[in-house]
Design a protein around this motif. Structure first.
Motif, PDB file in Angstrom:
ATOM      1  N   VAL A  48      -8.792  -1.391  29.142  1.00  0.00           N
ATOM      2  CA  VAL A  48      -9.281  -0.777  27.901  1.00  0.00           C
ATOM      3  C   VAL A  48      -8.155   0.024  27.233  1.00  0.00           C
ATOM      4  O   VAL A  48      -7.932  -0.082  26.021  1.00  0.00           O
ATOM      5  N   LEU A  49      -7.414   0.791  28.040  1.00  0.00           N
ATOM      6  CA  LEU A  49      -6.313   1.583  27.466  1.00  0.00           C
ATOM      7  C   LEU A  49      -5.248   0.670  26.856  1.00  0.00           C
ATOM      8  O   LEU A  49      -4.776   0.909  25.741  1.00  0.00           O
ATOM      9  N   ARG A  50      -4.906  -0.398  27.607  1.00  0.00           N
ATOM     10  CA  ARG A  50      -3.891  -1.338  27.105  1.00  0.00           C
ATOM     11  C   ARG A  50      -4.348  -1.943  25.777  1.00  0.00           C
ATOM     12  O   ARG A  50      -3.588  -2.042  24.827  1.00  0.00           O
ATOM     13  N   PHE A  51      -5.608  -2.330  25.750  1.00  0.00           N
ATOM     14  CA  PHE A  51      -6.164  -2.951  24.537  1.00  0.00           C
ATOM     15  C   PHE A  51      -6.041  -2.013  23.329  1.00  0.00           C
ATOM     16  O   PHE A  51      -5.533  -2.403  22.271  1.00  0.00           O
ATOM     17  N   TYR A  52      -6.474  -0.768  23.492  1.00  0.00           N
ATOM     18  CA  TYR A  52      -6.420   0.161  22.352  1.00  0.00           C
ATOM     19  C   TYR A  52      -4.993   0.621  22.046  1.00  0.00           C
ATOM     20  O   TYR A  52      -4.673   0.890  20.886  1.00  0.00           O
ATOM     21  N   ASN A  53      -4.144   0.685  23.082  1.00  0.00           N
ATOM     22  CA  ASN A  53      -2.736   1.008  22.808  1.00  0.00           C
ATOM     23  C   ASN A  53      -2.111  -0.083  21.925  1.00  0.00           C
ATOM     24  O   ASN A  53      -1.350   0.207  20.995  1.00  0.00           O
ATOM     25  N   ASP A  54      -2.480  -1.347  22.216  1.00  0.00           N
ATOM     26  CA  ASP A  54      -1.974  -2.456  21.386  1.00  0.00           C
ATOM     27  C   ASP A  54      -2.505  -2.366  19.963  1.00  0.00           C
ATOM     28  O   ASP A  54      -1.797  -2.621  19.000  1.00  0.00           O
ATOM     29  N   ARG A  55      -3.796  -2.010  19.836  1.00  0.00           N
ATOM     30  CA  ARG A  55      -4.395  -1.886  18.499  1.00  0.00           C
ATOM     31  C   ARG A  55      -3.686  -0.764  17.716  1.00  0.00           C
ATOM     32  O   ARG A  55      -3.449  -0.880  16.531  1.00  0.00           O
ATOM     33  N   ARG A  56      -3.367   0.344  18.424  1.00  0.00           N
ATOM     34  CA  ARG A  56      -2.709   1.468  17.743  1.00  0.00           C
ATOM     35  C   ARG A  56      -1.324   1.035  17.232  1.00  0.00           C
ATOM     36  O   ARG A  56      -0.941   1.318  16.100  1.00  0.00           O
ATOM     37  N   LYS A  57      -0.605   0.296  18.102  1.00  0.00           N
ATOM     38  CA  LYS A  57       0.733  -0.192  17.698  1.00  0.00           C
ATOM     39  C   LYS A  57       0.611  -1.113  16.488  1.00  0.00           C
ATOM     40  O   LYS A  57       1.379  -1.031  15.540  1.00  0.00           O
ATOM     41  N   GLN A  58      -0.385  -2.009  16.549  1.00  0.00           N
ATOM     42  CA  GLN A  58      -0.576  -2.953  15.439  1.00  0.00           C
ATOM     43  C   GLN A  58      -0.876  -2.194  14.146  1.00  0.00           C
ATOM     44  O   GLN A  58      -0.315  -2.483  13.092  1.00  0.00           O
ATOM     45  N   MET A  59      -1.757  -1.206  14.249  1.00  0.00           N
ATOM     46  CA  MET A  59      -2.128  -0.418  13.077  1.00  0.00           C
ATOM     47  C   MET A  59      -0.887   0.226  12.443  1.00  0.00           C
ATOM     48  O   MET A  59      -0.752   0.273  11.218  1.00  0.00           O
ATOM     49  N   GLU A  60       0.006   0.717  13.310  1.00  0.00           N
ATOM     50  CA  GLU A  60       1.184   1.410  12.796  1.00  0.00           C
ATOM     51  C   GLU A  60       2.179   0.445  12.144  1.00  0.00           C
ATOM     52  O   GLU A  60       3.064   0.865  11.410  1.00  0.00           O
ATOM     53  N   SER A  61       1.992  -0.873  12.430  1.00  0.00           N
ATOM     54  CA  SER A  61       2.935  -1.854  11.875  1.00  0.00           C
ATOM     55  C   SER A  61       2.439  -2.448  10.554  1.00  0.00           C
ATOM     56  O   SER A  61       3.129  -3.236   9.939  1.00  0.00           O
ATOM     57  N   VAL A  62       1.229  -2.078  10.126  1.00  0.00           N
ATOM     58  CA  VAL A  62       0.711  -2.648   8.874  1.00  0.00           C
ATOM     59  C   VAL A  62       0.558  -1.542   7.822  1.00  0.00           C
ATOM     60  O   VAL A  62       0.640  -0.354   8.152  1.00  0.00           O
ATOM     61  N   ILE A  63       0.347  -1.963   6.584  1.00  0.00           N
ATOM     62  CA  ILE A  63       0.244  -0.971   5.490  1.00  0.00           C
ATOM     63  C   ILE A  63      -1.030  -1.191   4.670  1.00  0.00           C
ATOM     64  O   ILE A  63      -1.590  -2.283   4.686  1.00  0.00           O
ATOM     65  N   PRO A  64      -1.471  -0.156   3.953  1.00  0.00           N
ATOM     66  CA  PRO A  64      -2.679  -0.295   3.129  1.00  0.00           C
ATOM     67  C   PRO A  64      -2.491  -1.387   2.079  1.00  0.00           C
ATOM     68  O   PRO A  64      -1.369  -1.631   1.624  1.00  0.00           O
ATOM     69  N   ASN A  65      -3.593  -2.049   1.698  1.00  0.00           N
ATOM     70  CA  ASN A  65      -3.506  -3.107   0.689  1.00  0.00           C
ATOM     71  C   ASN A  65      -4.105  -2.620  -0.648  1.00  0.00           C
ATOM     72  O   ASN A  65      -4.542  -1.462  -0.776  1.00  0.00           O
ATOM     73  N   THR A  66      -4.137  -3.544  -1.598  1.00  0.00           N
ATOM     74  CA  THR A  66      -4.620  -3.217  -2.953  1.00  0.00           C
ATOM     75  C   THR A  66      -5.986  -2.546  -2.938  1.00  0.00           C
ATOM     76  O   THR A  66      -6.239  -1.627  -3.729  1.00  0.00           O
ATOM     77  N   ALA A  67      -6.864  -3.023  -2.066  1.00  0.00           N
ATOM     78  CA  ALA A  67      -8.233  -2.485  -2.051  1.00  0.00           C
ATOM     79  C   ALA A  67      -8.222  -1.010  -1.647  1.00  0.00           C
ATOM     80  O   ALA A  67      -8.870  -0.172  -2.284  1.00  0.00           O
ATOM     81  N   HIS A  68      -7.485  -0.671  -0.588  1.00  0.00           N
ATOM     82  CA  HIS A  68      -7.388   0.745  -0.190  1.00  0.00           C
ATOM     83  C   HIS A  68      -6.833   1.569  -1.365  1.00  0.00           C
ATOM     84  O   HIS A  68      -7.322   2.657  -1.669  1.00  0.00           O
ATOM     85  N   LYS A  69      -5.800   1.030  -2.014  1.00  0.00           N
ATOM     86  CA  LYS A  69      -5.125   1.802  -3.071  1.00  0.00           C
ATOM     87  C   LYS A  69      -6.018   1.985  -4.303  1.00  0.00           C
ATOM     88  O   LYS A  69      -5.990   3.034  -4.945  1.00  0.00           O
ATOM     89  N   GLU A  70      -6.780   0.943  -4.640  1.00  0.00           N
ATOM     90  CA  GLU A  70      -7.666   1.049  -5.812  1.00  0.00           C
ATOM     91  C   GLU A  70      -8.720   2.136  -5.619  1.00  0.00           C
ATOM     92  O   GLU A  70      -9.156   2.776  -6.568  1.00  0.00           O
ATOM     93  N   LEU A  71      -9.152   2.324  -4.388  1.00  0.00           N
ATOM     94  CA  LEU A  71     -10.151   3.365  -4.120  1.00  0.00           C
ATOM     95  C   LEU A  71      -9.545   4.752  -4.328  1.00  0.00           C
ATOM     96  O   LEU A  71     -10.241   5.699  -4.689  1.00  0.00           O
ATOM     97  N   GLN A  85     -16.241   2.403   8.861  1.00  0.00           N
ATOM     98  CA  GLN A  85     -16.515   2.022  10.256  1.00  0.00           C
ATOM     99  C   GLN A  85     -15.195   1.723  10.966  1.00  0.00           C
ATOM    100  O   GLN A  85     -15.172   1.497  12.171  1.00  0.00           O
ATOM    101  N   ASN A  86     -14.117   1.671  10.185  1.00  0.00           N
ATOM    102  CA  ASN A  86     -12.834   1.264  10.765  1.00  0.00           C
ATOM    103  C   ASN A  86     -12.183   2.405  11.533  1.00  0.00           C
ATOM    104  O   ASN A  86     -12.271   3.564  11.137  1.00  0.00           O
ATOM    105  N   VAL A  87     -11.490   2.026  12.596  1.00  0.00           N
ATOM    106  CA  VAL A  87     -10.783   3.043  13.371  1.00  0.00           C
ATOM    107  C   VAL A  87      -9.327   3.161  12.916  1.00  0.00           C
ATOM    108  O   VAL A  87      -8.592   4.025  13.388  1.00  0.00           O
ATOM    109  N   ASP A  88      -8.913   2.292  11.997  1.00  0.00           N
ATOM    110  CA  ASP A  88      -7.545   2.403  11.485  1.00  0.00           C
ATOM    111  C   ASP A  88      -7.445   3.561  10.487  1.00  0.00           C
ATOM    112  O   ASP A  88      -8.458   4.131  10.077  1.00  0.00           O
ATOM    113  N   ASP A  89      -6.190   3.894  10.109  1.00  0.00           N
ATOM    114  CA  ASP A  89      -5.988   5.036   9.201  1.00  0.00           C
ATOM    115  C   ASP A  89      -5.486   4.593   7.829  1.00  0.00           C
ATOM    116  O   ASP A  89      -4.808   5.346   7.139  1.00  0.00           O
ATOM    117  N   LEU A  90      -5.839   3.358   7.434  1.00  0.00           N
ATOM    118  CA  LEU A  90      -5.275   2.817   6.193  1.00  0.00           C
ATOM    119  C   LEU A  90      -5.816   3.525   4.939  1.00  0.00           C
ATOM    120  O   LEU A  90      -5.097   3.646   3.941  1.00  0.00           O
TER     121      LEU A  90
END
Ligand code: OAD
Length: 227
Positions: A48-71, A85-90
């Motif tokens: 479980v820790l490995r899984f969420y550690n990977d998700r955290r790394k992935q999250m840090e490698s992506v950026i907000p898109n047009t939809a996040h910015k329009e809001l 409902q998302n656990v990301d910080d976009l």
């Protein structure tokens, strides 16, 4: 005008984060029940820790898109509250001012012995054997299936003031989050942006926008900005 936007995994899809139910029942090669339940944590915390550690790394490698910015832009003309409902910080990285996480936040670690103890794990991994200051193992600060949703009452309170309620990129399959739309007042107007959007029981005046977030959100936001 009070605009409440209820977002799900679909709003982050175009940033490169996979949704839960679009990938054949598997979430990044795992059954949700093997990684996102208290039973999974009991059985194999290291997985479980490995899984969420990977998700955290992935999250840090992506950026907000047009939809996040329009809001964020929509805040120029209206009061905008985001309930995600998302656990990301976009949403936060895009610049939204009011963001409430219903299912927790990937960037935070929480004590398994004292849920008030939270730690910012941006750029870090939670290791097995890594404890809070009181000596309890740290876990991801996310809501697993079968766990309480501590921010639900706050979210219902926000929804109860909505003049406009917009759902973006959610299958509305997971309760209690999916029921939040029913906490809105009688005069509220509703929009549902999702390529697979369907009518919602009990919501008669729902405007369905069967589009991806990157096109549906800018269109609706420019309409709402005129009001
Ligand atoms: P789902 O995976 O259930 O649904 C994702 C939705 O996004 C689907 O309805 C897709 O049609 C839509 N979608 C896909 N690509 C899109 C795009 N580019 N633009 C807009 N929409 C798009 O995800 P959620 O509804 O967020 O809970 O799932 C709810 C909860 O179930 C999650 O918060 C998580 C999960 O298990 C927990 O972890 C507690």
């Amino acid at each position: 005008m009070e605009i409440v936007v209820f977002t799900g995994a679909g709003i982050s899809a175009e940033s490169g984060i996979k949704t839960f139910r679009d990938s054949g029942g598997l979430w990044e090669e795992h059954s949700i029940y093997d990684v996102a339940t208290p039973e999974a944590w009991e059985k194999d915390p290291q997985l479980v820790l490995r899984f969420y550690n990977d998700r955290r790394k992935q999250m840090e490698s992506v950026i907000p898109n047009t939809a996040h910015k329009e809001l964020v832009e929509l805040e120029r003309s209206h009061n905008v509250s985001i309930i995600t409902q998302n656990v990301d910080d976009l949403h936060e990285r895009a610049g939204s001012s009011n963001v409430l996480h219903l299912h927790g936040e990937l960037k935070m670690a929480r004590s398994t012995g004292d849920e008030s103890l939270l730690y910012d794990y941006t750029g870090k991994s939670i290791e097995f054997g890594e404890n809070c200051e009181k000596g309890y193992q740290l876990r991801p600060h996310v809501v697993w299936f079968g766990e309480m949703v501590p921010n639900l009452v706050l979210a219902e309170n926000i929804a109860s003031k909505a003049d406009v309620f917009i759902v973006v990129g959610s299958s509305l399959q997971v309760y209690p989050a999916a029921g939040l739309i029913h906490a809105t007042p009688p005069h509220c107007r509703y929009f549902y942006i999702d390529p697979k959007a369907e009518p919602i029981n009990g919501i008669a005046n729902l405007n369905i926008i069967k589009e991806k977030a990157s096109t549906g959100v800018p269109k609706l936001a420019s309409e709402l900005a005129k009001l």
